[in-house]
Enzyme design. Structure first.
Site, mmCIF file in Angstrom:
data_model
loop_
_atom_site.group_PDB
_atom_site.id
_atom_site.type_symbol
_atom_site.label_atom_id
_atom_site.label_comp_id
_atom_site.label_asym_id
_atom_site.label_seq_id
_atom_site.Cartn_x
_atom_site.Cartn_y
_atom_site.Cartn_z
ATOM 1 N N SER A 102 55.893 83.201 79.135
ATOM 2 C CA SER A 102 54.796 82.811 78.770
ATOM 3 C C SER A 102 54.407 82.849 77.194
ATOM 4 O O SER A 102 55.291 82.751 76.321
ATOM 5 C CB SER A 102 53.580 82.947 79.704
ATOM 6 O OG SER A 102 52.492 82.004 79.419
ATOM 7 N N ASP A 241 51.594 77.276 74.372
ATOM 8 C CA ASP A 241 52.400 78.566 74.263
ATOM 9 C C ASP A 241 53.861 78.378 74.585
ATOM 10 O O ASP A 241 54.319 77.241 74.870
ATOM 11 C CB ASP A 241 51.603 79.514 75.259
ATOM 12 C CG ASP A 241 51.946 79.067 76.632
ATOM 13 O OD1 ASP A 241 51.896 77.819 77.019
ATOM 14 O OD2 ASP A 241 51.647 80.009 77.672
ATOM 15 N N ASP A 243 55.841 78.601 77.205
ATOM 16 C CA ASP A 243 56.155 77.825 78.288
ATOM 17 C C ASP A 243 55.234 76.605 78.579
ATOM 18 O O ASP A 243 55.398 75.699 79.547
ATOM 19 C CB ASP A 243 56.160 78.454 79.640
ATOM 20 C CG ASP A 243 54.821 78.859 80.296
ATOM 21 O OD1 ASP A 243 53.905 79.118 79.431
ATOM 22 O OD2 ASP A 243 54.738 79.103 81.290
ATOM 23 N N ASP A 245 52.230 75.782 79.416
ATOM 24 C CA ASP A 245 51.094 75.560 80.388
ATOM 25 C C ASP A 245 49.716 75.675 79.946
ATOM 26 O O ASP A 245 48.989 75.502 80.882
ATOM 27 C CB ASP A 245 51.559 76.415 81.867
ATOM 28 C CG ASP A 245 51.245 77.857 81.433
ATOM 29 O OD1 ASP A 245 51.178 78.212 80.224
ATOM 30 O OD2 ASP A 245 51.545 78.734 82.341
#
Length: 448
Positions: A102, A241, A243, A245
């Site tokens: 992440s 960010d 990833d 999400d």
């Protein structure tokens, strides 16, 4: 339930090559996941990753473990976490896996797991996977070994999903947007989504090299985006960010719009339209100004523990649709099954277009209380709640702020940090009190 050894609030995460987080562990984790899934028959596991250099190695290890357990793999390559959740559902897979840490720096990596419904795995399933990790790794019969293949146009499928996520459609002709993809998993799909909806797009953070994910870019370091929005005279900046999400927005003046403000904008719009579907779930970190603004308008607001899985638990228990975190991890359960930075940004853009108001106007619904967050590096095995001196410092701070603020001290579920958050009416007092608690934690760890 026994304490989990490996799974935190967002899957398994660690610095690659140190501690337990090694290729051997990921191979065994893939095998354990496959073994649990195999109990209900053979099937496919969808596997995506972000752009960290270690992703190649861990993808191979995970694939080997799943194949040894007799599960097939569909490899997506670099793909946002919410895209993996979506594609797990559309490919009718048994589970989805994201190899990503992440918002963490590139030396870290992690494994996030989704059910076949595109939702985070329940605690009980994660616990069963941990139990399997203690068993000797075995291989199914040669005729049952799993196969692996690469997905065709996974990115295109997800782009179309994002474009269709708003039932009433969204025309972004004439809108100027700067997108910062954090040199992460959305570096290709994020600019494409906005361009295909008609926006004029400037893209930054779209040149990953395996080492620059989240480095001075993205939602955790938005200064470059703020500068570029002002320089381009853009209407909006979108910071994802690693990833994708979570999302942080930037208004036309270059000012940040965080997850609390995004959540409030969406909540108020839905409330007025009669589509809110209950109340709103925030977390212990949510600014008091958000709670105050929503309750003043008759919207119920409750706080969950920090972590999107806990926000999800509250939403499911109450039958509500909307919740999120200050970090920009927003859950809209009538749109997605997990946090999706792109879909969240599109919903805010839809409100802007429908009301013909700039983002700066929309975020004025709340008075944000001064809030200070300090991250203290965590010594292995240390728990601040066990320290009398730290508890004393927290109690003194709470007494000082009684009726005028609040204190939150917690260990991060995703990084080796102790997070100290203080909120109150007086910015200077908040700063001083937060530093005092952080100093108390630092001093106490010296003798640990």
């Amino acid at each position: 339930m026994a304490e989990r050894r490996y799974f935190g609030t967002d899957g398994v995460r660690g610095t690659v090559g140190t501690g337990f987080f090694t290729p051997d562990f990921v191979l065994r984790l893939g095998w354990a996941l496959g073994t649990v899934l195999r109990r209900e028959g053979r099937g496919t596991v969808v596997v995506g990753k972000d752009t960290r250099v270690s992703g190649y190695m861990l993808e191979s290890a995970l694939e080997a473990g799943l194949s040894a357990a007799g599960m097939d793999c569909l490899l997506l390559g670099p793909m946002p976490t919410p895209a993996v959740a979506y594609l797990t559902r559309t490919f009718h897979a048994r589970a989805g896996v994201v190899i990503s840490a992440s918002h963490n720096p590139y030396p870290d990596n992690g494994i996030k797991l989704f059910s076949g419904h595109g939702e985070k795995l329940p605690d009980a399933v994660e616990a069963e996977i941990e139990r399997c990790l203690d068993q000797p790794l075995t291989v199914v019969a040669a005729t049952e070994i799993g196969k692996a293949r690469r997905a065709v146009d996974a990115g295109g499928r997800y782009i179309e999903y994002c474009k269709r996520a708003l039932a009433d459609g969204l025309d972004l002709q004439g809108v100027r947007i700067v997108v910062d993809a954090a040199n992460g998993a959305a570096y290709q799909v994020a600019p494409a989504v906005f361009r295909e909806l008609g926006a004029t797009v400037t893209a930054i953070g779209v040149a990953p090299d395996g080492f620059n994910i989240n480095l001075d870019c993205g939602s955790t370091a938005p200064a470059a985006l703020q500068y570029e929005v002002r320089r381009q005279g853009a209407d909006l900046g979108v910071a994802l960010d690693g990833d994708a999400d979570r999302v942080i927005l930037v208004d036309a003046a270059g000012e940040l719009v965080d997850g609390d403000e995004i959540l409030g904008i969406l909540a108020l719009a839905r409330h007025e339209a009669g589509t809110l579907g209950g109340g709103v779930v925030g977390t212990q970190m949510s600014n008091f100004g958000l709670e105050q603004a929503l309750t003043d308008r008759g919207i119920t607001f409750v706080r969950a523990k920090v972590g999107d899985r806990y926000v999800m638990e509250q939403l499911r228990a109450r039958g509500w649709l909307l919740g999120g975190e200050t970090s920009g991890h927003v859950l809209c359960l009538d749109r997605t099954t997990t946090g999706d930075g792109l879909v969240t940004a599109l919903q805010v853009l839809s409100v802007m277009r429908a009301r013909r108001r700039p983002l700066a106007d929309l975020k004025r619904f709340m008075h944000k209380y001064p809030q200070r967050l300090l991250n203290v590096p965590l010594s292995p095995g240390y728990t601040p709640d066990d320290s009398p001196s730290v508890r004393q410092a927290v109690a003194a701070a709470q007494a000082q702020l009684a009726g005028r603020g609040r204190v939150l001290l917690r260990k991060s579920g995703t990084e080796p940090l102790v997070r100290v958050m203080v909120e109150g009416a007086d910015a200077r007092e908040v700063e001083v009190v937060c530093q005092q608690i952080a100093d108390a934690v630092t001093e106490d760890m010296k003798s640990f």
